[in-house]
Design a protein around this motif. Sequence first.
Motif, PDB file in Angstrom:
ATOM      1  N   ASP A 294       0.903  -0.994  -0.165  1.00 48.33           N
ATOM      2  CA  ASP A 294       0.132   0.199   0.350  1.00 48.33           C
ATOM      3  C   ASP A 294       0.573   1.458   0.064  1.00 48.33           C
ATOM      4  O   ASP A 294       0.272   2.382   0.000  1.00 48.33           O
ATOM      5  CB  ASP A 294      -0.626   0.010   1.031  1.00 48.33           C
ATOM      6  N   GLU A 295       1.924   0.561   0.148  1.00 46.23           N
ATOM      7  CA  GLU A 295       3.479   2.120   0.608  1.00 46.23           C
ATOM      8  C   GLU A 295       4.066   2.404  -0.926  1.00 46.23           C
ATOM      9  O   GLU A 295       3.958   3.947  -1.031  1.00 46.23           O
ATOM     10  CB  GLU A 295       4.115   1.926   1.194  1.00 46.23           C
ATOM     11  N   CYS A 296       3.504   1.562  -2.143  1.00 42.77           N
ATOM     12  CA  CYS A 296       3.997   1.997  -3.540  1.00 42.77           C
ATOM     13  C   CYS A 296       3.576   2.917  -4.499  1.00 42.77           C
ATOM     14  O   CYS A 296       2.454   3.278  -3.412  1.00 42.77           O
ATOM     15  CB  CYS A 296       3.527   0.721  -3.935  1.00 42.77           C
ATOM     16  N   TRP A 297       4.659   3.810  -4.598  1.00 37.48           N
ATOM     17  CA  TRP A 297       4.022   5.150  -5.486  1.00 37.48           C
ATOM     18  C   TRP A 297       4.009   4.946  -6.791  1.00 37.48           C
ATOM     19  O   TRP A 297       4.129   5.923  -7.744  1.00 37.48           O
ATOM     20  CB  TRP A 297       4.877   6.297  -5.244  1.00 37.48           C
ATOM     21  N   HIS A 298       4.463   3.796  -7.235  1.00 34.08           N
ATOM     22  CA  HIS A 298       4.645   3.584  -8.738  1.00 34.08           C
ATOM     23  C   HIS A 298       5.101   3.697  -9.425  1.00 34.08           C
ATOM     24  O   HIS A 298       5.350   4.734 -11.245  1.00 34.08           O
ATOM     25  CB  HIS A 298       3.059   3.612  -9.327  1.00 34.08           C
ATOM     26  N   CYS A 299       6.779   4.598  -8.584  1.00 38.21           N
ATOM     27  CA  CYS A 299       7.607   5.058  -9.714  1.00 38.21           C
ATOM     28  C   CYS A 299       8.693   4.062 -10.352  1.00 38.21           C
ATOM     29  O   CYS A 299       8.702   4.717 -11.504  1.00 38.21           O
ATOM     30  CB  CYS A 299       8.667   5.845  -8.070  1.00 38.21           C
ATOM     31  N   ARG A 300       7.961   2.728 -10.347  1.00 34.39           N
ATOM     32  CA  ARG A 300       8.932   2.252 -11.475  1.00 34.39           C
ATOM     33  C   ARG A 300      10.565   1.839 -10.903  1.00 34.39           C
ATOM     34  O   ARG A 300      10.579   1.246 -12.205  1.00 34.39           O
ATOM     35  CB  ARG A 300       8.429   2.486 -12.676  1.00 34.39           C
ATOM     36  N   ALA A 301      11.382   2.847 -10.336  1.00 34.46           N
ATOM     37  CA  ALA A 301      12.816   2.176 -10.626  1.00 34.46           C
ATOM     38  C   ALA A 301      13.125   0.839 -10.711  1.00 34.46           C
ATOM     39  O   ALA A 301      13.821   0.579 -10.543  1.00 34.46           O
ATOM     40  CB  ALA A 301      12.765   2.677  -8.977  1.00 34.46           C
ATOM     41  N   CYS A 302      11.582   0.122  -9.160  1.00 32.75           N
ATOM     42  CA  CYS A 302      11.957  -1.165  -9.132  1.00 32.75           C
ATOM     43  C   CYS A 302      11.745  -2.114 -10.342  1.00 32.75           C
ATOM     44  O   CYS A 302      12.637  -3.179 -10.728  1.00 32.75           O
ATOM     45  CB  CYS A 302      11.863  -1.690  -7.512  1.00 32.75           C
ATOM     46  N   GLU A 303      11.144  -1.451 -11.402  1.00 28.84           N
ATOM     47  CA  GLU A 303      11.119  -2.708 -12.339  1.00 28.84           C
ATOM     48  C   GLU A 303      12.310  -2.496 -13.907  1.00 28.84           C
ATOM     49  O   GLU A 303      12.582  -2.871 -14.155  1.00 28.84           O
ATOM     50  CB  GLU A 303       9.712  -2.334 -13.215  1.00 28.84           C
ATOM     51  N   LYS A 304      12.154  -1.076 -13.041  1.00 28.08           N
ATOM     52  CA  LYS A 304      13.594  -0.312 -14.505  1.00 28.08           C
ATOM     53  C   LYS A 304      14.404  -0.883 -13.798  1.00 28.08           C
ATOM     54  O   LYS A 304      15.475  -1.541 -15.175  1.00 28.08           O
ATOM     55  CB  LYS A 304      13.458   0.922 -14.548  1.00 28.08           C
ATOM     56  N   ASP A 305      15.042  -1.215 -12.594  1.00 29.59           N
ATOM     57  CA  ASP A 305      16.553  -1.686 -12.694  1.00 29.59           C
ATOM     58  C   ASP A 305      16.425  -3.322 -12.129  1.00 29.59           C
ATOM     59  O   ASP A 305      17.759  -3.202 -11.351  1.00 29.59           O
ATOM     60  CB  ASP A 305      17.068  -0.727 -11.246  1.00 29.59           C
ATOM     61  N   CYS A 306      15.851  -3.701 -12.729  1.00 27.79           N
ATOM     62  CA  CYS A 306      16.351  -4.783 -11.793  1.00 27.79           C
ATOM     63  C   CYS A 306      16.458  -6.103 -12.585  1.00 27.79           C
ATOM     64  O   CYS A 306      16.128  -6.256 -13.898  1.00 27.79           O
ATOM     65  CB  CYS A 306      14.753  -5.861 -11.900  1.00 27.79           C
TER      66      CYS A 306
END
Length: 81
Positions: free
Chosen positions: A42-54
């Motif tokens: 519920d705290e996720c901002w949906h900034c997508r940093a994790c998705e892009k950098d994995c």
Amino acid sequence: MPPVIEKTKCKKCGYCAQICPLDVIKMTETELGTDIDVKYPDECWHCRACEKDCPEHAISMRYPLSHMMLHMEPQQKRGKS
Ligand code: SF4
Ligand code: SF4
């Protein structure tokens, strides 16, 4: 919805847990070994940093309905003339 980690692709490097600005993703050590989990979705901002950098492309985003651009035709009134 928060990020989804595809466990079969994840190498448990912990990078996503390090870079998440809100500590949504946590790496934990258990008796069975290292685990990586979306602990506070519920705290996720949906900034997508994790998705892009994995490095393994193991993370995908699922957006809440309120974040999607929806186009809906206005509902036609029935039975009124
Ligand atoms: S960055 Fe990717 S591979 Fe590394 S722990 Fe996170 S999901 Fe797994
Ligand atoms: S999308 Fe951003 S805020 Fe959400 S888990 Fe990934 S890095 Fe953290």
